[in-house]
Structures are given as structure tokens and as C-alpha cells.
Design an enzyme around this catalytic site. Structure first.
Site, mmCIF file in Angstrom:
data_model
loop_
_atom_site.group_PDB
_atom_site.id
_atom_site.type_symbol
_atom_site.label_atom_id
_atom_site.label_comp_id
_atom_site.label_asym_id
_atom_site.label_seq_id
_atom_site.Cartn_x
_atom_site.Cartn_y
_atom_site.Cartn_z
ATOM 1 N N GLY A 1 0.785 -1.224 0.000
ATOM 2 C CA GLY A 1 0.000 0.000 0.000
ATOM 3 C C GLY A 1 0.814 1.268 0.000
ATOM 4 O O GLY A 1 0.303 2.344 -0.321
ATOM 5 N N LYS B 1 9.483 1.876 0.977
ATOM 6 C CA LYS B 1 8.480 2.206 1.983
ATOM 7 C C LYS B 1 8.287 3.715 1.901
ATOM 8 O O LYS B 1 9.255 4.477 2.036
ATOM 9 C CB LYS B 1 8.978 1.790 3.368
ATOM 10 N N ASP C 1 1.389 -11.560 6.757
ATOM 11 C CA ASP C 1 1.866 -10.758 5.632
ATOM 12 C C ASP C 1 3.212 -10.105 5.945
ATOM 13 O O ASP C 1 3.804 -9.476 5.064
ATOM 14 C CB ASP C 1 0.836 -9.698 5.234
ATOM 15 N N ASP D 1 10.258 -5.062 7.583
ATOM 16 C CA ASP D 1 9.080 -4.219 7.812
ATOM 17 C C ASP D 1 8.917 -3.879 9.288
ATOM 18 O O ASP D 1 8.091 -4.456 9.994
ATOM 19 C CB ASP D 1 7.825 -4.894 7.262
#
Length: 452
Positions: free
Chosen positions: A93, A114, A253, A263
Site C-alpha cells: 500500500g 516504503k 503478511d 518491515d
């Protein structure tokens, strides 16, 4: 763009999957591109350290395509369990994969972002990253690399000149785009999405892709894939524990099928060996608390096994899953002996040493950074008193795996608790002073040299 011809080996393996895994997207156009961090040590491994700052910004702030690799950024599609609730409405996203390169060891590496703008999976988000979030990711990846945890590496951080509104930090706040160097961005959630759609052909293609490109095996064998992932994730869980690290959001995820951590959102390092210590303020039930991380990662791998039932029988999948616990026990023993700085003995003696150490850490609640600094090499200082006699006895006869001759051992332990993270960010926010961050990265790297 002047890449290093001896070390630059571009690839475009993701294109072999067609539209199975990703959607082409465009990078956001930013009002500014101010280079804040470049990791030349990581860049050298993929032939990119020769870029000057202008070329670096073009590549990692404006996303001018690197020669010979992906012609356009790709936003990856995936689903996932988030705090055990299945979510089919996620994907990249605020990031994408924009290049693939082979490193000096021949591994296929992804360059992913990111904060690079909106994608079809942004939902109601703005696709941006706060500068503070980028600084925190630099710190997390540098510290984990030094502590022998398999992790993505923060390659670049560029401030982008926008003001962002966030509910969990003072707003408006500064924006940035981060680039990570990672051994693949294929998640357990990538397989969950294909299972959700009962896409047998897509599942077989993804199994082949992972085995061929991330494990170097030309096979079409989902059981073999699961076996690899079980082994790698058991090792990841063990090394999180030995590092005293709490990821905070171990959703399916966020689990890479190479077993590489990535992440970093609400991460923290635990001050003491406290199983209930959590990183995320919203983890009210402690689902991803320090001591529950092996269970959480195992649960995520179970979701991979469940997804692979689209193309595999249940019995061999279950049998492979059942190897997680013994592999974790072997890995946690090895990881803690590494952190203690001692050479392994017999399996029974090593397990007994680790159990004795964990009991002492729980009982005394000694600061972890202090303990592992003091005991490195297998000798407890004299001021460790009665509570430590069992560990002192268990360590007798263990040899040091390296000397304490490095200058790091003449100073103080290098930790990274939350108060220090905030103290590193404060001068950046107040006066655009990056000295504390740069000094901390240097100190972490010095510790890594000493531990290695």
C-alpha cells in the site's frame, strides 16, 4: 548510471510470474529529495556503492530504472492474518519492488520501498512514510544485523519535503522514502492470496519461483518449500529471542518465506528477559509479546501449510510443520551460545547451559545488554553473586569463540532501548541534527565487529 561492473548483476525474475503476484505502478513525485542515509556497505554487495549522491537520489528518490532490471516498479499482491483476523484487502500500500540484483554470494536480492506513494492497495492511506519511521527502521536493521538476526538492510533514506498527519506522533511531521535491500519480498500472505482464489496454477508458479530463485533448487515441490520455510523461520524466531528483540507485528503478511525479518513498525528491544514485554501499544492481549514470538511465527507458518493444500496432501504438510519445535530448540541453543560468545559442547550440555541462563535472567531481571556484554566469552564477573552460581558452574569448561581484544569490550554495552531511540530522534526533529544517529550507527557496527 555507473554501477560497479564486478559486483553489479541485474535480474528481473519477478517478470516470470506475469500478473500472478504484482501490479505495475508509478512512484510518487516528491517536492524535495534530501539524502539522509546511504548504506554503502550494503550497496557494495550489489554493485551500487559507486553511485555519487546525485545518481543515488535519482535511483532511490526518483526511481529512475536501474540498468538491466525491472523496467517499472511492481506493487506486490498478498493477503494475510493480522492479529489472527484474515484480511483479503491488503497488499503493497505504500511500497513496491523496483529492482532485483544478485549479490556477491549469488543470492537474488530485491530493492523495495516504503513511502513511495499510493498503489491499488493503499485503501485510505496516503502511501507515505514519516521521517521518524525511516530513522527507526535504520536503527532496527543495523542493530539486528549486528546481533546476527537475518534481516533486510536499510539501503537508503531520503527526506521528501511533505508534511504528514499521523495519529501516533506529533503532526504535521516530516516525510521520507526508504529503500530496503532484502532477500525476496515473498510473504506467507502471498501464498494465502492464491489459496483464497483457489489459483492452483498460480500457486505452482509461485512455489517454483521461490524454490528456484530464493533457494536455488529447480523443483516443483511444495513440501520442500515448506521444509525450507519451517527451518528458516524457526531460526528467525530463535535469533529474535537471543537478540532480545520484539518485532511487534508478526502477522502472516510480515513473514518472508526466506526467514528474513523485515518491515519494522512498533519494534522494541526488551530491557530484561520478560516474556510479557510487548512492542505495540495496540497489542492489548500480548499476542506478539517477547516470549510468544516463536508461537506466533509457528502459527503463521501453519497458514502457509494450509495454503499449500491447494496443490499438496495434508499428511506430509503436517509432518513438516511438526519439525518446527525441535528446529527452534536447536536454533535457540545455537543463538544463545553465539550471544554468550562460547564454543558449543555436547547437545545435552548446551541445552542445560541455556536453560540455566534463562532461569537466571528471569529470576534476576538483569538488563540484557549489560548481561551479554559482561558474560561474553563465558566468564561471569565476580560481582555476579549467589543467584548466578548455577550459571557460573554451567559455564565452567566452555571456551570463548573469540577474544575480548576488540576495543568495543573496553567501553560500555551498546543497547537500543526505546528511550535512546527517542533521544536519537529528538535533535533531528528539533534542529535537523543527525549526529546522534550517525554516531549510533557507527557504534552498532563496532559492536557487530566485536561479536563476529
Amino acid at each position: 548510471m555507473p554501477t560497479d561492473p564486478q559486483a553489479y548483476h541485474p535480474a528481473a525474475a519477478l517478470l516470470d510470474l506475469g500478473t500472478t503476484l504484482s501490479d505495475p505502478v508509478e512512484a510518487a513525485r516528491f517536492p524535495a529529495t534530501r539524502l539522509r542515509f546511504r548504506n554503502d556497505r550494503a550497496a557494495a554487495g550489489v554493485g551500487l556503492a559507486t553511485l555519487d549522491d546525485g545518481e543515488w537520489i535519482d535511483a532511490f528518490g526518483r526511481f529512475v530504472p536501474l540498468p538491466g532490471t525491472l523496467p517499472q516498479p511492481l506493487a506486490l499482491r498478498y493477503h494475510g492474518h493480522q492479529f489472527r483476523q484474515y484480511n483479503p484487502d491488503i497488499g503493497d500500500g505504500r511500497g513496491f519492488t523496483f529492482a532485483q540484483l544478485h549479490d556477491r554470494d549469488g543470492r537474488l536480492m530485491d530493492l523495495g520501498t516504503k513511502g513511495s506513494g499510493t498503489t491499488p492497495y493503499s485503501r485510505f492511506g496516503d502511501g507515505r512514510l514519516t521521517l521518524k519511521g525511516g530513522v527507526r527502521e535504520i536503527l532496527a536493521t543495523e542493530m539486528l544485523e549486528a546481533l546476527n538476526v537475518p534481516t533486510s538492510r536499510t539501503l537508503s533514506l531520503i527526506e521528501t519535503g511533505e508534511e504528514l498527519v499521523r495519529g501516533d506522533e506529533p503532526s504535521p511531521t516530516r516525510s521520507a522514502v526508504l529503500v530496503r535491500l532484502s532477500h525476496g519480498h515473498i510473504r506467507i500472505g502471498s501464498f494465502q492470496r492464491l489459496a483464497y482464489h483457489q489459483d492452483e496454477a498460480g500457486m505452482r508458479a509461485l512455489v517454483r519461483y521461490v524454490l528456484a530463485n530464493l533457494y536455488g533448487e529447480e523443483l516443483d515441490d511444495p513440501i520442500r518449500l515448506l521444509d525450507h520455510v519451517v527451518g528458516r523461520t524457526a531460526t528467525l524466531a530463535a535469533r529474535y529471542m537471543a537478540a532480545g528483540f520484539v518485532h511487534g507485528v508478526l502477522n502472516s503478511d510480515n513473514i518472508n518465506v526466506t526467514g528474513e525479518s523485515f518491515d519494522y513498525g512498533p519494534w522494541r528491544f526488551a530491557p530484561t528477559w520478560d516474556a510479557a514485554f510487548t512492542a505495540a501499544y495496540f497489542d492489548h492481549a500480548g499476542l506478539y509479546a517477547f516470549g510468544r514470538q516463536p508461537e506466533a511465527i509457528h502459527w503463521d507458518v501453519m497458514q502457509l501449510a494450509s495454503s499449500l493444500r491447494v496443490i499438496a496432501e495434508s499428511d506430509p504438510l503436517i509432518a513438516t510443520l511438526e519439525t518446527f519445535a525441535p528446529r527452534y530448540q536447536e536454533a535457540i541453543t545455537a543463538a544463545l551460545l553465539w550471544r554468550l560468545g562460547v564454543v558449543p559442547h555436547t547437545p545435552d550440555a548446551d541445552r542445560a547451559l541455556v536453560q540455566t541462563m534463562e532461569r537466571a535472567l528471569r529470576t534476576t531481571q538483569v538488563p540484557l545488554d549489560r548481561f551479554f556484554f559482561d558474560v561474553f566469552g563465558g566468564v561471569l564477573p565476580a560481582d555476579y553473586g549467589e543467584d548466578w552460581q548455577a550459571l557460573r558452574a554451567a559455564l565452567a569448561g566452555y571456551a570463548s569463540r573469540t577474544s575480548r581484544g576488540h576495543r568495543y569490550w573496553r567501553g560500555e554495552p551498546c543497547g537500543l532501548l526505546i528511550d535512546e531511540v527517542e533521544a536519537i530522534w529528538a535533535p533531528i526533529a528539533a534542529a535537523d541534527d543527525w549526529t546522534a544517529l550517525n554516531d549510533k550507527v557507527a557504534a552498532i557496527r563496532e559492536m557487530g565487529e566485536a561479536l563476529a
